[in-house]
Design an enzyme around this catalytic site. Sequence first.
Site, PDB file in Angstrom:
ATOM      1  N   ASP A  10     -12.319  61.418  39.061  1.00  0.00           N
ATOM      2  CA  ASP A  10     -11.312  60.629  39.279  1.00  0.00           C
ATOM      3  C   ASP A  10     -10.158  61.216  40.136  1.00  0.00           C
ATOM      4  O   ASP A  10      -9.252  61.696  39.505  1.00  0.00           O
ATOM      5  CB  ASP A  10     -10.585  60.338  38.136  1.00  0.00           C
ATOM      6  CG  ASP A  10     -10.461  61.531  36.958  1.00  0.00           C
ATOM      7  OD1 ASP A  10      -9.238  61.249  36.261  1.00  0.00           O
ATOM      8  OD2 ASP A  10     -10.996  62.486  37.184  1.00  0.00           O
ATOM      9  N   ASP A  15     -10.428  67.520  40.157  1.00  0.00           N
ATOM     10  CA  ASP A  15     -11.583  66.892  40.577  1.00  0.00           C
ATOM     11  C   ASP A  15     -11.964  67.157  42.141  1.00  0.00           C
ATOM     12  O   ASP A  15     -12.977  67.669  42.422  1.00  0.00           O
ATOM     13  CB  ASP A  15     -11.517  65.473  40.560  1.00  0.00           C
ATOM     14  CG  ASP A  15     -11.238  64.811  39.152  1.00  0.00           C
ATOM     15  OD1 ASP A  15      -9.998  64.989  38.842  1.00  0.00           O
ATOM     16  OD2 ASP A  15     -12.230  64.392  38.414  1.00  0.00           O
ATOM     17  N   ASN A  39      -7.157  59.593  36.710  1.00  0.00           N
ATOM     18  CA  ASN A  39      -5.961  60.020  37.029  1.00  0.00           C
ATOM     19  C   ASN A  39      -4.933  59.185  38.057  1.00  0.00           C
ATOM     20  O   ASN A  39      -3.915  59.255  37.771  1.00  0.00           O
ATOM     21  CB  ASN A  39      -6.183  61.586  37.887  1.00  0.00           C
ATOM     22  CG  ASN A  39      -6.655  62.469  37.189  1.00  0.00           C
ATOM     23  OD1 ASN A  39      -6.297  62.798  35.880  1.00  0.00           O
ATOM     24  ND2 ASN A  39      -7.912  63.222  37.712  1.00  0.00           N
ATOM     25  N   THR A 123     -16.417  63.915  35.572  1.00  0.00           N
ATOM     26  CA  THR A 123     -15.147  64.813  35.449  1.00  0.00           C
ATOM     27  C   THR A 123     -14.001  64.009  35.219  1.00  0.00           C
ATOM     28  O   THR A 123     -12.796  64.225  35.531  1.00  0.00           O
ATOM     29  CB  THR A 123     -14.952  65.833  36.613  1.00  0.00           C
ATOM     30  OG1 THR A 123     -14.727  65.142  37.789  1.00  0.00           O
ATOM     31  CG2 THR A 123     -16.066  66.894  36.760  1.00  0.00           C
ATOM     32  N   GLU A 163      -8.330  64.802  24.509  1.00  0.00           N
ATOM     33  CA  GLU A 163      -8.326  65.125  25.757  1.00  0.00           C
ATOM     34  C   GLU A 163      -8.267  63.841  26.491  1.00  0.00           C
ATOM     35  O   GLU A 163      -8.829  62.910  26.434  1.00  0.00           O
ATOM     36  CB  GLU A 163      -9.685  65.969  25.965  1.00  0.00           C
ATOM     37  CG  GLU A 163      -9.694  66.268  27.396  1.00  0.00           C
ATOM     38  CD  GLU A 163     -10.317  65.403  28.488  1.00  0.00           C
ATOM     39  OE1 GLU A 163     -11.097  64.566  28.024  1.00  0.00           O
ATOM     40  OE2 GLU A 163      -9.888  65.459  29.480  1.00  0.00           O
ATOM     41  N   PHE A 164      -7.667  64.121  27.972  1.00  0.00           N
ATOM     42  CA  PHE A 164      -7.471  62.712  28.423  1.00  0.00           C
ATOM     43  C   PHE A 164      -8.709  61.859  28.900  1.00  0.00           C
ATOM     44  O   PHE A 164      -8.514  60.638  28.957  1.00  0.00           O
ATOM     45  CB  PHE A 164      -6.723  63.234  29.925  1.00  0.00           C
ATOM     46  CG  PHE A 164      -6.429  62.090  30.994  1.00  0.00           C
ATOM     47  CD1 PHE A 164      -7.493  61.958  32.076  1.00  0.00           C
ATOM     48  CD2 PHE A 164      -5.611  61.555  30.892  1.00  0.00           C
ATOM     49  CE1 PHE A 164      -7.036  61.010  32.723  1.00  0.00           C
ATOM     50  CE2 PHE A 164      -5.123  60.488  31.788  1.00  0.00           C
ATOM     51  CZ  PHE A 164      -5.826  60.251  32.920  1.00  0.00           C
ATOM     52  N   ASN A 165      -9.701  62.796  29.523  1.00  0.00           N
ATOM     53  CA  ASN A 165     -10.891  61.640  30.006  1.00  0.00           C
ATOM     54  C   ASN A 165     -11.316  60.964  28.785  1.00  0.00           C
ATOM     55  O   ASN A 165     -11.931  59.706  28.896  1.00  0.00           O
ATOM     56  CB  ASN A 165     -12.008  62.739  30.591  1.00  0.00           C
ATOM     57  CG  ASN A 165     -11.619  63.268  31.825  1.00  0.00           C
ATOM     58  OD1 ASN A 165     -10.715  62.766  32.579  1.00  0.00           O
ATOM     59  ND2 ASN A 165     -12.079  64.348  32.098  1.00  0.00           N
ATOM     60  N   HIS A 238      -9.587  72.146  35.341  1.00  0.00           N
ATOM     61  CA  HIS A 238     -10.543  71.798  34.398  1.00  0.00           C
ATOM     62  C   HIS A 238     -12.061  71.239  35.013  1.00  0.00           C
ATOM     63  O   HIS A 238     -13.057  71.834  34.511  1.00  0.00           O
ATOM     64  CB  HIS A 238     -10.217  70.552  33.757  1.00  0.00           C
ATOM     65  CG  HIS A 238      -8.904  70.661  33.105  1.00  0.00           C
ATOM     66  ND1 HIS A 238      -8.499  71.265  31.584  1.00  0.00           N
ATOM     67  CD2 HIS A 238      -7.463  70.240  33.344  1.00  0.00           C
ATOM     68  CE1 HIS A 238      -7.427  71.222  31.498  1.00  0.00           C
ATOM     69  NE2 HIS A 238      -6.597  70.673  32.332  1.00  0.00           N
ATOM     70  N   ASP A 239     -11.733  70.472  35.915  1.00  0.00           N
ATOM     71  CA  ASP A 239     -13.144  69.952  36.559  1.00  0.00           C
ATOM     72  C   ASP A 239     -14.305  70.957  37.228  1.00  0.00           C
ATOM     73  O   ASP A 239     -15.347  70.706  36.864  1.00  0.00           O
ATOM     74  CB  ASP A 239     -12.865  68.698  37.360  1.00  0.00           C
ATOM     75  CG  ASP A 239     -12.154  67.687  36.660  1.00  0.00           C
ATOM     76  OD1 ASP A 239     -11.394  66.995  37.170  1.00  0.00           O
ATOM     77  OD2 ASP A 239     -12.402  67.431  35.446  1.00  0.00           O
TER      78      ASP A 239
HETATM   79  O1  RIB Z   1      -8.243  66.854  30.543  1.00  0.00           O
HETATM   80  C1  RIB Z   1      -8.473  67.337  31.747  1.00  0.00           C
HETATM   81  C2  RIB Z   1      -8.979  66.242  32.699  1.00  0.00           C
HETATM   82  O2  RIB Z   1      -8.437  65.090  32.802  1.00  0.00           O
HETATM   83  C3  RIB Z   1      -9.587  66.577  34.213  1.00  0.00           C
HETATM   84  O3  RIB Z   1     -10.830  65.943  34.471  1.00  0.00           O
HETATM   85  C4  RIB Z   1      -8.445  66.019  34.830  1.00  0.00           C
HETATM   86  O4  RIB Z   1      -8.792  65.638  36.316  1.00  0.00           O
HETATM   87  C5  RIB Z   1      -8.367  64.722  34.124  1.00  0.00           C
HETATM   88  O5  RIB Z   1      -9.048  63.899  34.654  1.00  0.00           O
HETATM   89 CA    CA Z   2     -10.939  64.476  36.478  1.00  0.00          CA
END
Ligand code: RIB
Ligand code: CA
Length: 310
Positions: A10, A15, A39, A123, A163-165, A238-239
């Site tokens: 995303d 990413d 995102n 990711t 966590e966001f994803n 992160h990714d």
């Molecule tokens: O929490 C971090 C994740 O969320 C990463 O993949 C970032 O790109 C967002 O998608």
């Molecule tokens: Ca991501």
Amino acid sequence: MSTRIILDCDPGHDDAMAIVLAQGAPEIELVAITTVAGNHGLELTTLDALRICSLCDIRVPIAAGCASPLVRPLVTAPQIHGEAGLEGYSWPEPTVRTVPDHAVDLIIDQVLAAPGEITLVPTGPLTNIALAVRKEPRLAGLVREVVLMGGAFSRGNQTPAAEFNTYVDPEAAAIVFGAGWPVTMIGLEVTEMALATEDVFQRIDAVATPVARAVSGMLRFYQAQQLSSVGIPAPPVHDPCAVARVARPELIECRDAYVEVELAGKLTAGMTVTDFNPAAGRPFNARVGISLEVAGFWDLFIDSLVRIGG
Ligand code: RIB
Ligand code: CA
């Protein structure tokens, strides 16, 4: 012998760095890229994928996927990734295009054509991956491994718990962790060790190629966003950690665990509840990243950036 991967992402600044690493790392064969809303909305995550693939001359199938999570409304991350997509660099019109296939169908077709060979590297939110294994359940026995950036066993970054994803699409994450295929969770405990410090910026700038200049510019924007919204001076990327786990597994220590995704919690939805205790009687269903060998990770990223050239 390189590992063949499909990167489901995303983009999103980190990413984009995962795409660069997947293209440059000799241990990886990038088979396809699929995009998902996360995102940003799907149109922009897809445009961002086309932008970075055009810059890096990546000539693999790129397919757009799901525009919203399975059940919940889409939550995006403009406070981190801005509004215009991969800000920090002036992007020309992309020179590559998407294929007409939906991402879910591309994933299914690629895996069925190469049973046991493809590693899925998500990711972003897991919407595409969940739908792929729902639409074609045979995938659970034909995918080599799922190595995902997402979740955490001790913290969150979208909420204190999630966590966001996995927060954006908890139902999809629950399907992925429950599908019975090999899953490795590269969560925040690992990725928050991958900090873009000034030393990292100096090493990227020293590569002095168009791709390196784009990465540096994007990363400076991402750094400013993280500083203003989260108070972090050196932002976690992160990714690329999920790609690094595939390329050089020794860089990330993992432990077997049972992971289940919270769906009902008012305050905890999307939390990847992780049990490392084998005596708990729940069958382990994932390998969970514990720590990152930081110097080796950045050496891998810089070496990949050099290999891409450009
Ligand atoms: O929490 C971090 C994740 O969320 C990463 O993949 C970032 O790109 C967002 O998608
Ligand atoms: Ca991501």
